[in-house]
Design a protein around this motif. Structure first.
Motif, PDB file in Angstrom:
ATOM      1  N   GLY A  40       0.814  -1.216   0.000  1.00  0.00           N
ATOM      2  CA  GLY A  40       0.000   0.000   0.000  1.00  0.00           C
ATOM      3  C   GLY A  40       0.844   1.261   0.000  1.00  0.00           C
ATOM      4  N   ILE A  41       1.929   1.259   0.761  1.00  0.00           N
ATOM      5  CA  ILE A  41       2.820   2.419   0.805  1.00  0.00           C
ATOM      6  C   ILE A  41       3.522   2.605  -0.541  1.00  0.00           C
ATOM      7  CG2 ILE A  41       4.924   3.317   1.873  1.00  0.00           C
ATOM      8  CD1 ILE A  41       4.033   2.109   4.497  1.00  0.00           C
ATOM      9  N   ALA A  42       3.912   1.501  -1.186  1.00  0.00           N
ATOM     10  CA  ALA A  42       4.558   1.602  -2.500  1.00  0.00           C
ATOM     11  C   ALA A  42       3.626   2.248  -3.519  1.00  0.00           C
ATOM     12  CB  ALA A  42       4.986   0.214  -2.972  1.00  0.00           C
ATOM     13  N   ARG A 123      -3.623  29.361 -17.128  1.00  0.00           N
ATOM     14  CA  ARG A 123      -2.522  28.429 -16.901  1.00  0.00           C
ATOM     15  C   ARG A 123      -1.786  28.727 -15.588  1.00  0.00           C
ATOM     16  NH1 ARG A 123       1.740  30.405 -21.615  1.00  0.00           N
ATOM     17  NH2 ARG A 123       1.827  32.597 -20.976  1.00  0.00           N
ATOM     18  N   LEU A 124      -1.791  30.002 -15.162  1.00  0.00           N
ATOM     19  CA  LEU A 124      -1.158  30.353 -13.889  1.00  0.00           C
ATOM     20  C   LEU A 124      -1.863  29.644 -12.734  1.00  0.00           C
ATOM     21  CD1 LEU A 124       0.716  32.026 -12.048  1.00  0.00           C
ATOM     22  CD2 LEU A 124      -1.010  33.859 -12.157  1.00  0.00           C
ATOM     23  N   TYR A 125      -3.194  29.768 -12.715  1.00  0.00           N
ATOM     24  CA  TYR A 125      -3.943  29.138 -11.624  1.00  0.00           C
ATOM     25  C   TYR A 125      -3.999  27.618 -11.772  1.00  0.00           C
ATOM     26  CZ  TYR A 125      -5.269  33.905 -10.527  1.00  0.00           C
ATOM     27  OH  TYR A 125      -5.232  35.234 -10.195  1.00  0.00           O
ATOM     28  N   ASN A 126      -3.928  27.134 -13.001  1.00  0.00           N
ATOM     29  CA  ASN A 126      -3.865  25.687 -13.199  1.00  0.00           C
ATOM     30  C   ASN A 126      -2.546  25.137 -12.657  1.00  0.00           C
ATOM     31  OD1 ASN A 126      -4.931  23.157 -14.514  1.00  0.00           O
ATOM     32  ND2 ASN A 126      -3.018  23.379 -15.649  1.00  0.00           N
ATOM     33  N   TYR A 127      -1.460  25.909 -12.882  1.00  0.00           N
ATOM     34  CA  TYR A 127      -0.149  25.497 -12.366  1.00  0.00           C
ATOM     35  C   TYR A 127      -0.158  25.477 -10.834  1.00  0.00           C
ATOM     36  CZ  TYR A 127       4.902  25.592 -11.582  1.00  0.00           C
ATOM     37  OH  TYR A 127       6.179  25.317 -11.150  1.00  0.00           O
ATOM     38  N   LYS A 128      -0.773  26.506 -10.236  1.00  0.00           N
ATOM     39  CA  LYS A 128      -0.869  26.536  -8.775  1.00  0.00           C
ATOM     40  C   LYS A 128      -1.752  25.392  -8.265  1.00  0.00           C
ATOM     41  CE  LYS A 128      -0.062  31.496  -8.142  1.00  0.00           C
ATOM     42  NZ  LYS A 128      -0.608  32.774  -7.598  1.00  0.00           N
ATOM     43  N   SER A 129      -2.804  25.090  -8.990  1.00  0.00           N
ATOM     44  CA  SER A 129      -3.681  23.983  -8.600  1.00  0.00           C
ATOM     45  C   SER A 129      -2.941  22.650  -8.647  1.00  0.00           C
ATOM     46  CB  SER A 129      -4.899  23.935  -9.523  1.00  0.00           C
ATOM     47  OG  SER A 129      -5.725  22.834  -9.210  1.00  0.00           O
ATOM     48  N   LEU A 130      -2.101  22.459  -9.665  1.00  0.00           N
ATOM     49  CA  LEU A 130      -1.324  21.218  -9.766  1.00  0.00           C
ATOM     50  C   LEU A 130      -0.328  21.092  -8.621  1.00  0.00           C
ATOM     51  CD1 LEU A 130      -0.644  21.110 -13.618  1.00  0.00           C
ATOM     52  CD2 LEU A 130      -2.149  19.611 -12.310  1.00  0.00           C
ATOM     53  N   ARG A 131       0.247  22.218  -8.215  1.00  0.00           N
ATOM     54  CA  ARG A 131       1.158  22.173  -7.066  1.00  0.00           C
ATOM     55  C   ARG A 131       0.407  21.826  -5.788  1.00  0.00           C
ATOM     56  NH1 ARG A 131       4.965  27.360  -6.881  1.00  0.00           N
ATOM     57  NH2 ARG A 131       2.958  28.393  -7.094  1.00  0.00           N
ATOM     58  N   GLU A 132      -0.802  22.352  -5.659  1.00  0.00           N
ATOM     59  CA  GLU A 132      -1.610  22.034  -4.482  1.00  0.00           C
ATOM     60  C   GLU A 132      -2.047  20.569  -4.513  1.00  0.00           C
ATOM     61  OE1 GLU A 132      -2.794  22.732  -0.883  1.00  0.00           O
ATOM     62  OE2 GLU A 132      -2.069  24.422  -2.093  1.00  0.00           O
ATOM     63  N   GLN A 133      -2.321  20.050  -5.699  1.00  0.00           N
ATOM     64  CA  GLN A 133      -2.665  18.630  -5.809  1.00  0.00           C
ATOM     65  C   GLN A 133      -1.486  17.738  -5.434  1.00  0.00           C
ATOM     66  OE1 GLN A 133      -4.501  17.732  -9.639  1.00  0.00           O
ATOM     67  NE2 GLN A 133      -5.607  19.677  -9.589  1.00  0.00           N
ATOM     68  N   TYR A 134      -0.285  18.217  -5.719  1.00  0.00           N
ATOM     69  CA  TYR A 134       0.902  17.472  -5.282  1.00  0.00           C
ATOM     70  C   TYR A 134       0.978  17.444  -3.755  1.00  0.00           C
ATOM     71  CZ  TYR A 134       5.796  16.628  -4.145  1.00  0.00           C
ATOM     72  OH  TYR A 134       6.945  16.148  -3.576  1.00  0.00           O
ATOM     73  N   GLU A 135       0.722  18.582  -3.117  1.00  0.00           N
ATOM     74  CA  GLU A 135       0.713  18.612  -1.657  1.00  0.00           C
ATOM     75  C   GLU A 135      -0.363  17.675  -1.106  1.00  0.00           C
ATOM     76  OE1 GLU A 135       2.875  20.204   0.150  1.00  0.00           O
ATOM     77  OE2 GLU A 135       3.873  21.169  -1.559  1.00  0.00           O
ATOM     78  N   LEU A 136      -1.510  17.639  -1.777  1.00  0.00           N
ATOM     79  CA  LEU A 136      -2.589  16.748  -1.347  1.00  0.00           C
ATOM     80  C   LEU A 136      -2.171  15.282  -1.480  1.00  0.00           C
ATOM     81  CD1 LEU A 136      -5.513  16.261  -0.446  1.00  0.00           C
ATOM     82  CD2 LEU A 136      -6.207  16.450  -2.848  1.00  0.00           C
ATOM     83  N   SER A 137      -1.492  14.953  -2.570  1.00  0.00           N
ATOM     84  CA  SER A 137      -1.048  13.563  -2.748  1.00  0.00           C
ATOM     85  C   SER A 137      -0.041  13.171  -1.677  1.00  0.00           C
ATOM     86  CB  SER A 137      -0.446  13.372  -4.142  1.00  0.00           C
ATOM     87  OG  SER A 137       0.785  14.055  -4.265  1.00  0.00           O
ATOM     88  N   GLU A 138       0.800  14.090  -1.258  1.00  0.00           N
ATOM     89  CA  GLU A 138       1.736  13.801  -0.166  1.00  0.00           C
ATOM     90  C   GLU A 138       0.986  13.547   1.136  1.00  0.00           C
ATOM     91  OE1 GLU A 138       4.668  16.987  -0.055  1.00  0.00           O
ATOM     92  OE2 GLU A 138       6.122  15.571  -0.892  1.00  0.00           O
ATOM     93  N   LEU A 139      -0.062  14.320   1.377  1.00  0.00           N
ATOM     94  CA  LEU A 139      -0.868  14.110   2.579  1.00  0.00           C
ATOM     95  C   LEU A 139      -1.590  12.764   2.514  1.00  0.00           C
ATOM     96  CD1 LEU A 139      -2.383  17.697   3.004  1.00  0.00           C
ATOM     97  CD2 LEU A 139      -0.658  16.615   4.468  1.00  0.00           C
ATOM     98  N   GLN A 140      -2.060  12.405   1.346  1.00  0.00           N
ATOM     99  CA  GLN A 140      -2.722  11.104   1.189  1.00  0.00           C
ATOM    100  C   GLN A 140      -1.731   9.963   1.408  1.00  0.00           C
ATOM    101  OE1 GLN A 140      -4.276  11.698  -2.743  1.00  0.00           O
ATOM    102  NE2 GLN A 140      -6.234  12.525  -2.015  1.00  0.00           N
ATOM    103  N   ALA A 141      -0.511  10.141   0.929  1.00  0.00           N
ATOM    104  CA  ALA A 141       0.518   9.126   1.180  1.00  0.00           C
ATOM    105  C   ALA A 141       0.854   9.045   2.660  1.00  0.00           C
ATOM    106  CB  ALA A 141       1.775   9.453   0.374  1.00  0.00           C
ATOM    107  N   ARG A 142       0.904  10.208   3.301  1.00  0.00           N
ATOM    108  CA  ARG A 142       1.162  10.211   4.743  1.00  0.00           C
ATOM    109  C   ARG A 142       0.058   9.490   5.498  1.00  0.00           C
ATOM    110  NH1 ARG A 142       0.725  15.656   8.473  1.00  0.00           N
ATOM    111  NH2 ARG A 142      -0.019  14.546  10.318  1.00  0.00           N
ATOM    112  N   GLU A 143      -1.189   9.690   5.082  1.00  0.00           N
ATOM    113  CA  GLU A 143      -2.300   9.001   5.723  1.00  0.00           C
ATOM    114  C   GLU A 143      -2.176   7.487   5.551  1.00  0.00           C
ATOM    115  OE1 GLU A 143      -7.187   9.313   5.862  1.00  0.00           O
ATOM    116  OE2 GLU A 143      -6.118   9.818   4.024  1.00  0.00           O
ATOM    117  N   THR A 144      -1.778   7.068   4.339  1.00  0.00           N
ATOM    118  CA  THR A 144      -1.572   5.635   4.098  1.00  0.00           C
ATOM    119  C   THR A 144      -0.475   5.081   4.995  1.00  0.00           C
ATOM    120  OG1 THR A 144      -2.274   5.866   1.786  1.00  0.00           O
ATOM    121  CG2 THR A 144      -0.963   3.934   2.342  1.00  0.00           C
TER     122      THR A 144
END
Length: 449
Positions: A40-42, A123-144
């Motif tokens: 699961g962590i992998a 594209r500016l706000y889309n780029y910021k949104s993608l960076r925030e989604q990366y932070e969210l994925s890190e939090l989801q990995a941390r939860e796992t």
């Protein structure tokens, strides 16, 4: 009866010899193995890597597009040109013109560059949104990872509890076997009856069966732990049975900062930020798009000779620059609908923020109450073991002096055994409750185990 008794003792001796080869699996090593091997962590780490790729400049729309093209064409014609009704000066019919293997070639190559200079800030706000989604994925990995660590210790402490119970049953069996020896000596000297020997043998049989069952449960639970660690099911090991609790003052500090560290709250804040960017991305549809383009090309045409013209070679080099402005003044209302929906989604996230915050506060208070209750039960069970140990030792003295019966002595032994197993259960229940509380405060991965 005698054969069954001897068989049980033989099995216990063999299993005891096998345990001498077991190596200690410490809590720290168990966590390292889980972080390295758990499936699961992998998967969670791969999801983080995907999000990291998505947030890179290569996926932002800020870079130009460059297109290269090239082509070649070859033609070969065989033709006959007739002149019906035409005559030469001498009156003869004009002869046909025959062109065999008339070859023509065309070659071209080019390079085109397009760059969006302004797209309404989408594209500016889309780029910021993608960076925030990366932070969210890190939090989801941390939860796992947190859930995996909690699952790991649930099984690890169960192995530890069963290991301690095994020692309790071994000690109970040793005492019962000593009773047989003492009863046999007493019977030889006429101090008791055959019934005392039979009672002792019954107790040895019961204690042996309890020990065998405890060992079977222990083996099965060790396999469960190997599954969590994603390693061979036949790995042989023993675990650390020492448990240390977090000091109360440190735990209070963790609870005070829980809102800044709880992974559920952090994920919800990240989702809210993503929805806020969605509003700005939708609003960018009202603004124009400005683009730049450029091209550089080469063409070569080699034509064959015809009936009336000679063959030619035409080589061309071209260079062009341009700019474009596109403004979608009305798109049928699609942008307006997307903007309204994005605003409603953002409001929903604000509502969920309040809901999750309230639920986390409740969960922390409940987890704290459960932990304090289980810790108090553990302390009571510790005192209960001391009381039953004193009672057993006193009963043993009285039994050896012949002042109490074997039934009364056995009851004292059973009371001590129950107290010890209850204490083991209370200890690990309290520690698991503490780990669950630490997870809610966001500190589960920040403490030594």
């Amino acid at each position: 009866m005698r054969k069954t008794f001897l068989l049980i003792i033989a099995v216990l001796i063999v299993s005891t010899g096998m345990k001498a080869q077991e190596e200690l699996l410490s809590k720290e090593v168990a966590v390292e193995l889980a972080l390295e091997n758990n499936f699961g962590i992998a998967v969670a780490r791969n999801q983080v890597e995907i999000a990291e790729n998505n947030k890179s400049i290569l996926n932002s729309g800020y870079l130009p597009t460059v297109t290269a093209n090239a082509g070649a064409t070859y033609n070969r014609d065989d033709s006959v040109i007739e002149f019906p009704g035409q005559f030469l000066e001498n009156g003869d019919p004009r002869p046909d013109i025959v062109l065999d293997k008339a070859e023509a070639q065309r070659y071209n190559s080019g390079l085109t560059v397009n760059y969006t200079l302004f797209d309404g800030l989408g594209r500016l706000y889309n780029y910021k949104s993608l960076r925030e989604q990366y932070e969210l994925s890190e939090l989801q990995a941390r939860e796992t990872i947190e859930n995996t660590v909690l699952q790991l210790f649930t099984v690890y402490f169960e192995v530890a509890r069963l290991s301690e119970n095994e020692n309790v049953f071994k000690e109970a069996l040793r005492i019962s076997r000593d009773r047989i020896t003492r009863a046999e000596y007493a019977f030889e000297y006429g101090q008791n009856t055959k019934l005392d020997i039979l009672n002792a043998q019954v107790d040895v049989t019961n204690d042996s069966i309890s020990l065998l069952n405890a060992r079977q449960q222990l083996v099965n639970t060790k396999r469960d732990l190997n599954v969590v660690l994603s390693r061979s099911l036949n790995e042989v090991f023993k675990v650390d049975t020492v448990v240390r609790f977090i000091p109360k003052l440190q735990l209070e500090d963790f609870i005070a900062t829980a809102k800044e560290n709880n992974v559920a709250l952090l994920q919800q804040k990240s989702n809210t930020a993503i929805n806020e960017y969605d509003i700005k991305i939708s609003r960018s549809g009202y603004l124009p798009t400005v683009g730049l383009n450029g091209s550089y090309g080469w063409n070569l045409n080699q034509s064959a000779a015809s009936a009336f013209f000679p063959g030619t070679n035409n080589e061309t080099w071209n260079f062009a620059l341009g700019a474009s402005l596109t403004w979608n003044l009305f798109d049928g209302g699609g942008t307006t609908v997307r903007l309204k929906n994005a605003k409603l989604a953002y409001k929903n996230q604000e509502i969920l923020n309040e809901q999750v915050e309230l639920e986390v506060d409740r969960d922390i208070l409940n987890a704290l109450a459960i932990y304090e209750n289980r810790l108090e039960i553990f302390k009571i069970q510790q005192q209960n073991v001391i009381t039953n140990q004193n009672n057993f030792e006193r009963s043993q003295e009285q039994f050896e002096l012949g002042r109490i019966t074997s039934i009364e002595f056995r009851q004292a032994q059973i009371n001590l055994l129950n107290a010890q197993t209850n204490k083991n259960l209370a200890k690990y229940d309290a520690k698991l409750a503490e780990l669950q509380l630490l997870q809610l405060t966001g500190q589960l991965l920040n403490i030594p185990f």
